[in-house]
Structure formats: C-alpha cells, structure tokens
Design a protein around this motif. Sequence first.
Motif, short mmCIF file in Angstrom:
data_model
loop_
_atom_site.label_atom_id
_atom_site.label_comp_id
_atom_site.label_asym_id
_atom_site.label_seq_id
_atom_site.Cartn_x
_atom_site.Cartn_y
_atom_site.Cartn_z
N ASN A 1 22.16 3.49 -15.08
CA ASN A 1 23.30 2.64 -14.71
C ASN A 1 24.15 2.21 -15.90
O ASN A 1 25.25 1.69 -15.71
CB ASN A 1 22.79 1.39 -13.98
N HIS A 2 23.63 2.40 -17.12
CA HIS A 2 24.37 1.95 -18.30
C HIS A 2 24.35 3.05 -19.36
O HIS A 2 23.96 2.83 -20.51
CB HIS A 2 23.76 0.67 -18.86
N GLY A 3 24.76 4.25 -18.96
CA GLY A 3 24.66 5.41 -19.83
C GLY A 3 25.51 5.35 -21.08
O GLY A 3 25.25 6.07 -22.04
N ARG A 4 26.52 4.48 -21.11
CA ARG A 4 27.41 4.40 -22.27
C ARG A 4 27.12 3.21 -23.16
O ARG A 4 27.82 3.00 -24.15
CB ARG A 4 28.86 4.33 -21.80
N ASN A 5 26.12 2.43 -22.81
CA ASN A 5 25.83 1.24 -23.61
C ASN A 5 25.38 1.64 -25.02
O ASN A 5 24.39 2.36 -25.18
CB ASN A 5 24.73 0.42 -22.93
N PRO A 6 26.09 1.20 -26.05
CA PRO A 6 25.76 1.64 -27.42
C PRO A 6 24.39 1.19 -27.90
O PRO A 6 23.73 1.91 -28.65
CB PRO A 6 26.89 1.04 -28.26
N ILE A 7 23.97 -0.02 -27.50
CA ILE A 7 22.64 -0.50 -27.92
C ILE A 7 21.55 0.37 -27.30
O ILE A 7 20.59 0.76 -27.96
CB ILE A 7 22.46 -1.98 -27.54
N MET A 8 21.72 0.68 -26.02
CA MET A 8 20.75 1.54 -25.35
C MET A 8 20.70 2.91 -26.02
O MET A 8 19.62 3.46 -26.26
CB MET A 8 21.13 1.69 -23.87
N LEU A 9 21.86 3.46 -26.37
CA LEU A 9 21.91 4.78 -27.00
C LEU A 9 21.23 4.76 -28.36
O LEU A 9 20.50 5.69 -28.72
CB LEU A 9 23.37 5.23 -27.13
N GLY A 10 21.47 3.69 -29.12
CA GLY A 10 20.83 3.59 -30.44
C GLY A 10 19.32 3.50 -30.33
O GLY A 10 18.59 4.12 -31.11
N LEU A 11 18.84 2.74 -29.37
CA LEU A 11 17.39 2.63 -29.16
C LEU A 11 16.80 3.95 -28.68
O LEU A 11 15.70 4.34 -29.09
CB LEU A 11 17.10 1.53 -28.13
N LEU A 12 17.54 4.65 -27.83
CA LEU A 12 17.07 5.94 -27.33
C LEU A 12 16.98 6.95 -28.47
O LEU A 12 16.03 7.74 -28.55
CB LEU A 12 18.02 6.44 -26.24
#
Length: 395
Positions: free
Chosen positions: A181-192
């Motif tokens: 649901n939040h594929g563009r979230n930068p924090i999520m991407l960095g953690l991934l």
Amino acid sequence: MIKLLLLVAALIAGVVVGPMLAGNQGYVLISAANQTIEMSVTTLILCVVVLLGVLFLLENILKRIFSLSSSTRGWFAGRKTRKARALTANGLMKVIEGDWKQAEKLVVKAVKYSDTPMLNYLAAAEAAQGQGDTEQRDDYLRLASDLDSQNLAVALTRAKLQLRQKEYEQALATLCDIKQNHGRNPIMLGLLKECYIQLEDWKPLLALLPQLEKQHVITAEETVILAQKAECGLMVHIAQHSGSDGLMGHWNGLSRKDKQRPELVACFVRQMITKKADSEAYTVLRDSLKKQSNDTLIGLVAELNLPDNHPAIVRLQDLLRYDSNNPVTHSALAQLFMRDEKWEEAKGHFEQAIALRPDVTDYAHLVKVLEKLNDEQGAASVSRQALTLALPAKI
C-alpha cells in the motif's frame, strides 16, 4: 434574555395599567377545597410578576451551580491531560538519551490520558528493545496497532526495530506488507534496501535500485556502487550453487555494458578461479584487456592457473608496448615467467616493477628468483631492501 425581557415588559405593563385601574381594581376569587383567596386584579398581577421573577432567579442559580461542577470536572481532566503531555515529553527525551528503563516507565504511565497514545506505545516499544526485551516490544507494537491497524508509522517502527535487532527475515515480511500500500515511501524503500543487503538477497535488490534512485533514497553514484555489489554477490551465490557452468551462463546473459565494467569482470574471474575454471576465466579476461587496460584485471592474469602460460605472456607483452612503465604489468609478467622457470626474464621484470613501484610482494618474488639463479649476495641485498620497506619509518 427573552425571559428577562418578558419580566421587564410585565413590570412596565403593571406600571402603565396600574394607575388606570386604581379606581376600578376589579375582584378576583380563588377557591380550592375549603380554602378561598380574595384579591384585586392588580394584586394578582403583581403576585404573578414577583413569582416569575423568583422562578427566573432560581433557574439562574441552578445553572451556575451545574456550570461550576462541569468546569471543575473539566479542570481536573485538563490537569491529567497536561500531566500526560509532560510525562510523554520527558519519556521521549529519555528515549533520545538512551535511558530505556526510565523512558518506558514515563511513556507507559502517560498512555491513559495522552493525546497521542500511539506515539507513547511506539516509544515504549523502542525502550523495551533497548533493554533487550523483544517480547515486551512486540506487546507494545500490538497495542499501537490495535489503535490503528493500518497506520504506516506503526509498521515502519516495527520494521526498524526488527532490523536493529538483526531479525532480518521478520523485517522483510513486515516491509513486504508495507510495500503493498505504500510502495513509494522512501523510508520503507531504504529499510528494504538494507534488509536485502543483510540477507544477501541480491536479485530483488537489483530490481529495487531504479525505484530507490527515482525516490531519491540513493544517488546515481550510489546506484552504480550498489549494482556492482549486488551483481558480484549474485555471482558468488551462483558459483556456490550452480558451479562454473551456471556462472558462465549468467555472465553471457549480462548486458554488454555490464561486461565492460572492470569490477564485474574481476568478480567473475575470481569466482571462476575458485571453481577451477581458469581457462574459461582467462578467455573473458583476455577479451576485456583488449578493450581496456585496468590494473586490477592485469594483476588477475598472474593468479590464473593455466595449462599454458604462453598466450597470457604474449597478451601482457602486448600491453607493455603501449605502456612500458606499468609496474602491475611487469609484476604479472614476471610471475608468469617465474612459473615457467624462466628466471632471467622473471628477474628483469621484477626489477623494473620494483623500480617503478616498490612492493613487498615483488621483493619476495625477486629474492626467490635470485636464489634460483644462485645469486645469494643479490638475494640478501634485496631481502634487506624489502625489510626496510616493510618496517615502519622512524620518526
């Protein structure tokens, strides 16, 4: 206000009408059971007006009493809320300071009257993990999730704490849920990204790189570095599980641009060497050296265990025609001559390499070559030079 106006109007009417009825006040008789009340109309009107006034006054007194009670309750409730805010603020400061035990105590104590109970639970979760209590951490995260199961902050906090605790598999599962649901979230991407690196899950990391750069999580330069790291990591994985044949198939499937990157060529060659596929590695290395002169790749030629060193020697000699002052080429060529027991040729190239760039490894090789040539005095002299180079300079 309306009631007050009615009362005033009644008084005015009494004042105006009263004199008019002064000579003719009329007669009123009220009979109830065995009781009778007699009065004039004027008296009745005055009684009604006074009674209304008393009722209005009584109503105002009751309103003030109940209003005071409500204000008192509101004051006490506001006091508890203000205290909860102060406890939360102090608790967050303790989190920043790393005083985990006190931080947990403060933010949990403030939860009941806090304006932001979710923030309190998230801070408590971090404090619990700081004390090594992952079970309590998960309980606090569950309480925060109960307040809003779809809250992004809760999920991101859970993933951050799991990563910090090196629970990479759990963190990856959390992040994959967020990504839906939040594929563009930068924090999520960095953690991934960090999760993939720690798990050495190189293939999805390569697929993620364009999005990381697009969302400005990493720069273009960092993208190149990570791509090389991931590609090399993938080669290591393939070599371990599919051997040299699988690695060669992977290499052939790379783009022309990737095949020209010295770092990837070097990684491929090293992995092929570990799988005893030196001849196939040399073919790729030779073709790359025809297109570019790179010291790392030149040095790898000497690491190959080839059945015939002559083609590699010719290739290095060709490179010296274009750059005769490259110490790496002289050293690699000398090592191949030494392997073929061509001691004089090896000696000459080692000496040139050392003259251009003193190196302890080349000194050691030269000592061995001189000993093979029965030049004990020369070997001793070179050993002393190598020792001088190896020892730290005196201040």
